[in-house]
Each structure stands twice: as C-alpha cells, then as structure tokens.
Design an enzyme around this catalytic site. Structure first.
Site, PDB file in Angstrom:
ATOM      1  N   ASP A  86       0.802  -1.226   0.000  1.00  0.00           N
ATOM      2  CA  ASP A  86       0.000   0.000   0.000  1.00  0.00           C
ATOM      3  C   ASP A  86       0.835   1.276   0.000  1.00  0.00           C
ATOM      4  O   ASP A  86       0.421   2.307   0.536  1.00  0.00           O
ATOM      5  CB  ASP A  86      -0.980   0.017   1.200  1.00  0.00           C
ATOM      6  CG  ASP A  86      -1.873  -1.200   1.201  1.00  0.00           C
ATOM      7  OD1 ASP A  86      -2.245  -1.663   0.115  1.00  0.00           O
ATOM      8  OD2 ASP A  86      -2.192  -1.697   2.304  1.00  0.00           O
ATOM      9  N   LYS A 112       1.729   2.113  -5.130  1.00  0.00           N
ATOM     10  CA  LYS A 112       2.211   1.532  -6.398  1.00  0.00           C
ATOM     11  C   LYS A 112       1.279   1.877  -7.554  1.00  0.00           C
ATOM     12  O   LYS A 112       1.733   2.202  -8.651  1.00  0.00           O
ATOM     13  CB  LYS A 112       2.334   0.000  -6.266  1.00  0.00           C
ATOM     14  CG  LYS A 112       3.359  -0.427  -5.218  1.00  0.00           C
ATOM     15  CD  LYS A 112       3.368  -1.920  -5.002  1.00  0.00           C
ATOM     16  CE  LYS A 112       2.119  -2.437  -4.321  1.00  0.00           C
ATOM     17  NZ  LYS A 112       1.956  -2.063  -2.910  1.00  0.00           N
ATOM     18  N   GLY A 114      -4.639  -4.189  -3.874  1.00  0.00           N
ATOM     19  CA  GLY A 114      -5.624  -3.137  -4.133  1.00  0.00           C
ATOM     20  C   GLY A 114      -4.829  -1.899  -4.487  1.00  0.00           C
ATOM     21  O   GLY A 114      -4.203  -1.304  -3.617  1.00  0.00           O
ATOM     22  N   HIS A 115      -4.804  -1.556  -5.776  1.00  0.00           N
ATOM     23  CA  HIS A 115      -3.982  -0.430  -6.235  1.00  0.00           C
ATOM     24  C   HIS A 115      -4.907   0.712  -6.657  1.00  0.00           C
ATOM     25  O   HIS A 115      -5.739   0.550  -7.546  1.00  0.00           O
ATOM     26  CB  HIS A 115      -3.084  -0.870  -7.400  1.00  0.00           C
ATOM     27  CG  HIS A 115      -2.072  -1.907  -6.995  1.00  0.00           C
ATOM     28  ND1 HIS A 115      -1.177  -2.471  -7.869  1.00  0.00           N
ATOM     29  CD2 HIS A 115      -1.807  -2.470  -5.793  1.00  0.00           C
ATOM     30  CE1 HIS A 115      -0.417  -3.345  -7.220  1.00  0.00           C
ATOM     31  NE2 HIS A 115      -0.785  -3.370  -5.959  1.00  0.00           N
ATOM     32  N   GLN A 167       1.878  -6.004  -3.302  1.00  0.00           N
ATOM     33  CA  GLN A 167       2.329  -6.150  -1.910  1.00  0.00           C
ATOM     34  C   GLN A 167       3.642  -5.377  -1.722  1.00  0.00           C
ATOM     35  O   GLN A 167       3.835  -4.368  -2.376  1.00  0.00           O
ATOM     36  CB  GLN A 167       2.488  -7.627  -1.516  1.00  0.00           C
ATOM     37  CG  GLN A 167       1.188  -8.396  -1.410  1.00  0.00           C
ATOM     38  CD  GLN A 167       0.595  -8.815  -2.753  1.00  0.00           C
ATOM     39  OE1 GLN A 167       1.268  -9.426  -3.564  1.00  0.00           O
ATOM     40  NE2 GLN A 167      -0.646  -8.492  -2.987  1.00  0.00           N
TER      41      GLN A 167
HETATM   42  P1  GDP Z   1      -0.859   0.416  -3.499  1.00  0.00           P
HETATM   43  O1  GDP Z   1      -1.470  -0.862  -3.047  1.00  0.00           O
HETATM   44  O2  GDP Z   1       0.613   0.455  -3.273  1.00  0.00           O
HETATM   45  O3  GDP Z   1      -1.204   0.780  -4.908  1.00  0.00           O
HETATM   46  O4  GDP Z   1      -1.484   1.554  -2.573  1.00  0.00           O
HETATM   47  P2  GDP Z   1      -3.039   1.699  -2.155  1.00  0.00           P
HETATM   48  O5  GDP Z   1      -3.795   2.195  -3.323  1.00  0.00           O
HETATM   49  O6  GDP Z   1      -3.519   0.470  -1.476  1.00  0.00           O
HETATM   50  O7  GDP Z   1      -2.921   2.784  -1.016  1.00  0.00           O
HETATM   51  C1  GDP Z   1      -2.345   4.032  -1.239  1.00  0.00           C
HETATM   52  C2  GDP Z   1      -3.401   5.113  -0.956  1.00  0.00           C
HETATM   53  O8  GDP Z   1      -2.767   6.370  -0.833  1.00  0.00           O
HETATM   54  C3  GDP Z   1      -4.409   5.265  -2.080  1.00  0.00           C
HETATM   55  O9  GDP Z   1      -5.638   5.643  -1.517  1.00  0.00           O
HETATM   56  C4  GDP Z   1      -3.827   6.421  -2.901  1.00  0.00           C
HETATM   57  O10 GDP Z   1      -4.837   7.138  -3.619  1.00  0.00           O
HETATM   58  C5  GDP Z   1      -3.229   7.273  -1.823  1.00  0.00           C
HETATM   59  N1  GDP Z   1      -2.030   8.051  -2.212  1.00  0.00           N
HETATM   60  C6  GDP Z   1      -1.031   7.697  -3.062  1.00  0.00           C
HETATM   61  N2  GDP Z   1      -0.061   8.644  -3.036  1.00  0.00           N
HETATM   62  C7  GDP Z   1      -0.469   9.587  -2.157  1.00  0.00           C
HETATM   63  C8  GDP Z   1       0.138  10.794  -1.664  1.00  0.00           C
HETATM   64  O11 GDP Z   1       1.232  11.184  -2.031  1.00  0.00           O
HETATM   65  N3  GDP Z   1      -0.579  11.483  -0.718  1.00  0.00           N
HETATM   66  C9  GDP Z   1      -1.798  11.067  -0.275  1.00  0.00           C
HETATM   67  N4  GDP Z   1      -2.400  11.816   0.643  1.00  0.00           N
HETATM   68  N5  GDP Z   1      -2.375   9.955  -0.713  1.00  0.00           N
HETATM   69  C10 GDP Z   1      -1.709   9.213  -1.630  1.00  0.00           C
HETATM   70  P1  IMO Z   2      -1.032  -4.141  -2.249  1.00  0.00           P
HETATM   71  O1  IMO Z   2      -0.570  -4.662  -3.596  1.00  0.00           O
HETATM   72  C1  IMO Z   2      -0.953  -4.700   2.057  1.00  0.00           C
HETATM   73  C2  IMO Z   2      -1.029  -8.842   3.508  1.00  0.00           C
HETATM   74  C3  IMO Z   2      -2.255  -9.294   4.266  1.00  0.00           C
HETATM   75  C4  IMO Z   2      -1.629 -10.315   5.201  1.00  0.00           C
HETATM   76  C5  IMO Z   2      -0.555 -10.959   4.332  1.00  0.00           C
HETATM   77  C6  IMO Z   2      -0.984 -12.276   3.693  1.00  0.00           C
HETATM   78  O2  IMO Z   2      -2.311  -3.392  -2.308  1.00  0.00           O
HETATM   79  O3  IMO Z   2       0.079  -3.389  -1.589  1.00  0.00           O
HETATM   80  P2  IMO Z   2      -2.572 -12.850   1.651  1.00  0.00           P
HETATM   81  O4  IMO Z   2      -4.024 -12.584   1.431  1.00  0.00           O
HETATM   82  O5  IMO Z   2      -1.682 -12.237   0.611  1.00  0.00           O
HETATM   83  O6  IMO Z   2      -2.259 -14.290   1.877  1.00  0.00           O
HETATM   84  O7  IMO Z   2      -2.236 -12.109   3.041  1.00  0.00           O
HETATM   85  O8  IMO Z   2      -0.245 -10.007   3.330  1.00  0.00           O
HETATM   86  N1  IMO Z   2      -1.289  -8.262   2.172  1.00  0.00           N
HETATM   87  C7  IMO Z   2      -1.221  -6.964   1.883  1.00  0.00           C
HETATM   88  N2  IMO Z   2      -0.985  -5.915   2.671  1.00  0.00           N
HETATM   89  N3  IMO Z   2      -1.132  -4.532   0.739  1.00  0.00           N
HETATM   90  C8  IMO Z   2      -1.340  -5.587  -0.075  1.00  0.00           C
HETATM   91  O9  IMO Z   2      -1.371  -5.470  -1.420  1.00  0.00           O
HETATM   92  C9  IMO Z   2      -1.443  -6.874   0.496  1.00  0.00           C
HETATM   93  N4  IMO Z   2      -1.674  -8.117   0.001  1.00  0.00           N
HETATM   94  C10 IMO Z   2      -1.562  -8.960   1.048  1.00  0.00           C
HETATM   95  O10 IMO Z   2      -2.865  -8.237   4.953  1.00  0.00           O
HETATM   96  O11 IMO Z   2      -0.968  -9.636   6.245  1.00  0.00           O
HETATM   97 MG    MG Z   3      -2.984  -1.567  -1.795  1.00  0.00          MG
END
Ligand code: GDP
Ligand code: IMO
Ligand code: MG
Length: 430
Positions: free
Chosen positions: A13, A16, A40-41, A225
């Site tokens: 998270d 990415k 979840g991107h 991840q």
């Molecule tokens: P990912 O799994 O690495 O793609 O990240 P996620 O989407 O799960 O979580 C990142 C969250 O932070 C998302 O809600 C993005 O919209 C938000 N985000 C990304 N970059 C920034 C930033 O520079 N500032 C803020 N406030 N939010 C950001």
């Molecule tokens: P993105 O790509 C954050 C974590 C789960 C758990 C562990 C194992 O959005 O960054 P799984 O379902 O993969 O067997 O769970 O990994 N986990 C993540 N944490 N971001 C993710 O994906 C994750 N995908 C799995 O919370 O701790």
């Molecule tokens: Mg994510």
C-alpha cells in the site's frame, strides 16, 4: 529505452497504483508478475478513483498494453468483474490491450474456502490474510496440483484436473476445517462459463515481452504487496505467498534479469501494515491514529484499518539490498504536513545490542524496539507544490536525509493521490 521494475519497499500500500499510472506515460507495456486480487492499487484521475486488484495500473492509458505474467494467481470471477467495471467507465474498449499468460494459476473456490476457514480457526496462528485464496493457490502451484489458465480453456483437461484435485480438497475442508464440501459439477459449470469470456486474453507473456524488448519498447513491471511481505525475504510467516521483490519480475513474467535496467522502490514517508506480524515502529497511541486519519489508511481491498508507524530506515535498507534499488519514490509526504517534529527509526535496539541490519530471526525482530531520530516538520500544506525546489526547507531536508540514510536517490515525490500532485526529479526511462 529502459525496462523499469516498480515494487513496494515496505508492507504494501505504498502507492504503487499511483506511481505506475504516472510512469505508464513513458512505457509501452505494463506487466503484473506476482500476487493476485489480494492487491488493491488505487489510481485517481481527475475526481475519479479506480481501484485495481488484478489488471495492471497502466490500463487507464489508451493504447498501452497490460499483461499478466505467469507469476500471478487469478480469480476469474474477480478478473471479469474488473474488466466489466473498466469497460463501463469507457476504458479497455479494445480487448487486445489486455493479455494473460497461459501458465497463470487459477484461484479456485476451494482455495478461497480454505483460506477463510484457516483464518477463522482460533487454534491456528492467524496471519490476517485478505481471504482471497492466495496462499492455498500458491501452495498448489508449488505442490504441482494447480490448475492453470490454459487448462481452463480446454474443458476436458480442466475437468480431469478438477476431478484429480477436488477429493483431496474436500477431505481437508470437511474433515480438518469442518466446512461443507464443494461440488465438482458446480465448479465446472461456473468456470466453463468464465472460459469463453476469457479466451480472447490468452497469450504467451514471455514471447510478447521479448518481442517488445527487441522492438526497443519500454516495459514497466508493477509489483504487488511489498518487500517485507515477500515469501523468502519478508517477516515470515507473516508474509504473502509470492516473490514480491524485484527478482520476482523475472520469474513471474519470463524476462531474463539482464533485460532489467532500473528498480524503483516505493516508500511512504511513514509506514503502514495490514494484517498480523511484527512492526517495530508501530504507533499504538494518538500519533498512530493521527497518521491513519490524515493518510486515510484503510485497506483498498478489505477496508481494514492499517496499522501506522514512523518511517523505518532499517527495514528500508533491507529493501534497498534485496531489490537492488536504483531509486526511491517517496509517497504521502503531505500526510506529515501538520507535524511539528517527525521521528525516524535509524536502528533497532535488541537486548543490549544496537542493530543496523534487519534481523532475519522473527523472534529477534519481535523483541526489537526502534531507535528514533527526530527531524523538524514543515507545518504547512505542500499539496500544491509542483517543483521539488519549491518545497519548504524542512521537507527538502527530510528527503535528502532519507537519501543519505539509504544511499539511494529519491526520484519521485508524491504529495497527494492525484496525478498532478507528483514531482518527478529524474526519469528512470530516460
Ligand atoms: P498500493 O497498493 O501500493 O497501490 O497503494 P493503495 O492504493 O492500497 O494505497 C495508497 C493510498 O494512498 C491510495 O488511496 C492512494 O490514492 C493514496 N495516495 C497515493 N499517493 C499519495 C500521496 O502522495 N498522498 C496522499 N495523501 N495519498 C496518496
Ligand atoms: P497491495 O498490492 C498490504 C497482507 C495481508 C496479510 C498478508 C498475507 O495493495 O500493496 P494474503 O491474502 O496475501 O495471503 O495475506 O499479506 N497483504 C497486503 N498488505 N497490501 C497488499 O497489497 C497486500 N496483500 C496482502 O494483509 O498480512
Ligand atoms: Mg494496496
């Protein structure tokens, strides 16, 4: 011409989705190489938010090819839902924009049932998985009893593989996990329904990418991840079941390591983690709550609140090493806007020792406390800043200090979720 790998340098998270969306402008093809819909991107374009679980984050750019390599595990139902969702928003109007390798392993209903049932058993060690069947699918892949995307498209092969595997799964579900057994005819009918809708996406990702490389195209590999969740190098057993590090880009797509040019690790300006497992800089106090609220730190896949803590340089240096990072993308700097001072962990204390390297022994890690250094905050909004040099001095110093601590240049700074809230300091594709 350059081939660039983007990976999460923390526990996932890191942003990415946003960073891949930004870099797609310079790329011809975007490649997912591991994980599944545990990811979840989030991408924000204008006022529209899109969350992608399986489809590469380049898909919002017309004409950019998005491919899913052999290292991914795919739930066909979720994949189809994602395709429909994108099409209804006007994206993915041309099916040839998307390709799935035949060797991708399928997430089957029994994988999801096993994952969920294990997590609900109070006697087992809880990992806090996403409950999407990821671990059980990779277990079957390594155990040589998985069913692959190419098998789905051949009804007789699919039926035969299902008949071979299901009795063992049902035995385990019923006798060990106390769950209802699954019916082979029902699974067969459901999955054959998906097969015809998915046939058009079948391809050979390795040969596709080889041809792209030979035609001097730019490839962008999108990790899911993060490094600390890697099956080999993460905080085992509190990890996911795939190779989340840069090396996974090769094994998960069929592209050799000599073809990769740059590896960019994404790190938040602080740290979050969802699920169980050690987290040395975790803040269990008001400060942790403040970061969660300011950063909207709730899971994009499961909605779970994310655990929050200070930036951990010890863990980040581990990510620099195992991934061979050539650059860092620093996200969510704006979340620290209001802070008078910011703490950063530069070493761990373990009993009477000072550790500068991330311990590989989980029991040691669990007993580590962070050694924190305090730096000045900037106490103003930086969301509107477009040029790095225009940032307040304390923010510039924070970035420079991270470069000094890690030995890696910060090539991108993100100060908000939107595309225009990004400062590109150097272009990894140049
Ligand atoms: P990912 O799994 O690495 O793609 O990240 P996620 O989407 O799960 O979580 C990142 C969250 O932070 C998302 O809600 C993005 O919209 C938000 N985000 C990304 N970059 C920034 C930033 O520079 N500032 C803020 N406030 N939010 C950001
Ligand atoms: P993105 O790509 C954050 C974590 C789960 C758990 C562990 C194992 O959005 O960054 P799984 O379902 O993969 O067997 O769970 O990994 N986990 C993540 N944490 N971001 C993710 O994906 C994750 N995908 C799995 O919370 O701790
Ligand atoms: Mg994510």
């Amino acid at each position: 011409m350059a081939n660039v790998v983007i990976i999460g340098a923390q526990w996932g998270d890191e942003g990415k989705g946003k960073v891949v969306d930004i870099y797609t402008e310079h790329a011809d093809e975007v490649v997912r190489f591991q994980g599944g819909n545990n990811a979840g991107h989030t991408l924000v374009v204008g006022n529209e938010k899109t969350v992608l679980h399986l489809i590469p984050s380049g898909i919002l750019h017309k004409g950019k090819r998005c491919v899913i390599g052999n290292g991914v595990v795919l739930d066909p139902r979720i994949f189809l839902e994602e395709i429909e969702g994108l099409k209804s928003k006007g994206y993915l109007q041309d099916d040839s924009q998307l390709m799935v390798d035949g060797a991708v392993h399928l997430i089957m209903p029994y994988h999801v049932a096993i994952d969920k049932a294990r997590e609900n058993r109070t006697s087992d060690r809880k990992i806090g998985t996403t409950g999407r069947g990821i671990g059980p699918t990779y277990e079957d892949k390594v155990g040589r009893r998985g069913i692959r995307f190419a098998d789905l498209l051949k009804p007789e092969t699919f039926r035969r593989r299902l008949n071979e595997v299901l009795p063992e799964k049902n035995f385990y579900l019923e006798k060990y996990l106390g769950q209802a057994p699954l019916d082979a005819d029902e699974i067969f009918a459901e999955y054959q329904g998906y097969a015809e809708q998915l046939r058009c996406y079948l391809g050979n990702v390795s040969t596709e990418l080889d041809a792209a490389i030979k035609a001097d195209k730019n490839l962008l590999f999108e990790g899911a991840q993060g490094s600390m969740l890697d099956i080999d190098h993460g905080t085992y057993p509190y990890v996911t079941s795939s190779s989340t590090i840069s090396g996974g880009a090769c094994t998960g797509s069929g592209v050799g390591p000599t073809r990769l040019d740059q590896v960019i690790g994404i790190t938040k300006a602080y740290v979050t983690r969802v699920g169980e497992g050690p987290f040395p800089t975790e803040l269990l106090d008001e400060m942790g709550e403040q970061l969660r609220a300011a950063g909207h730190e709730f899971g994009a896949t499961t909605g779970r609140p994310r655990r929050c803590g200070w930036l951990d340089i010890v863990a980040l240096r581990e990510a620099v090493r195992v991934n061979g990072l050539t650059g860092l993308a620093l996200t969510k700097m704006d979340v620290l806007n209001d802070l008078e001072t910011i703490q950063v962990c530069t070493a761990y204390k373990y009993q009477d020792q000072l550790l500068e390297d991330f311990p590989s022994d989980l029991e040691v890690l669990e007993q580590c406390t962070p050694v924190l250094e305090e730096v000045a905050g900037w106490q103003q909004s930086i969301n509107e800043v477009k040029d790095f040099d225009q940032l307040p001095q304390a923010a510039i110093d924070y970035v420079k200090q991270i470069e000094a601590w890690t030995g890696v240049p910060v090539v991108l700074v993100s100060v908000g979720p939107r595309r225009d809230e990004t400062m590109l300091r150097s272009n990894p594709f140049a």
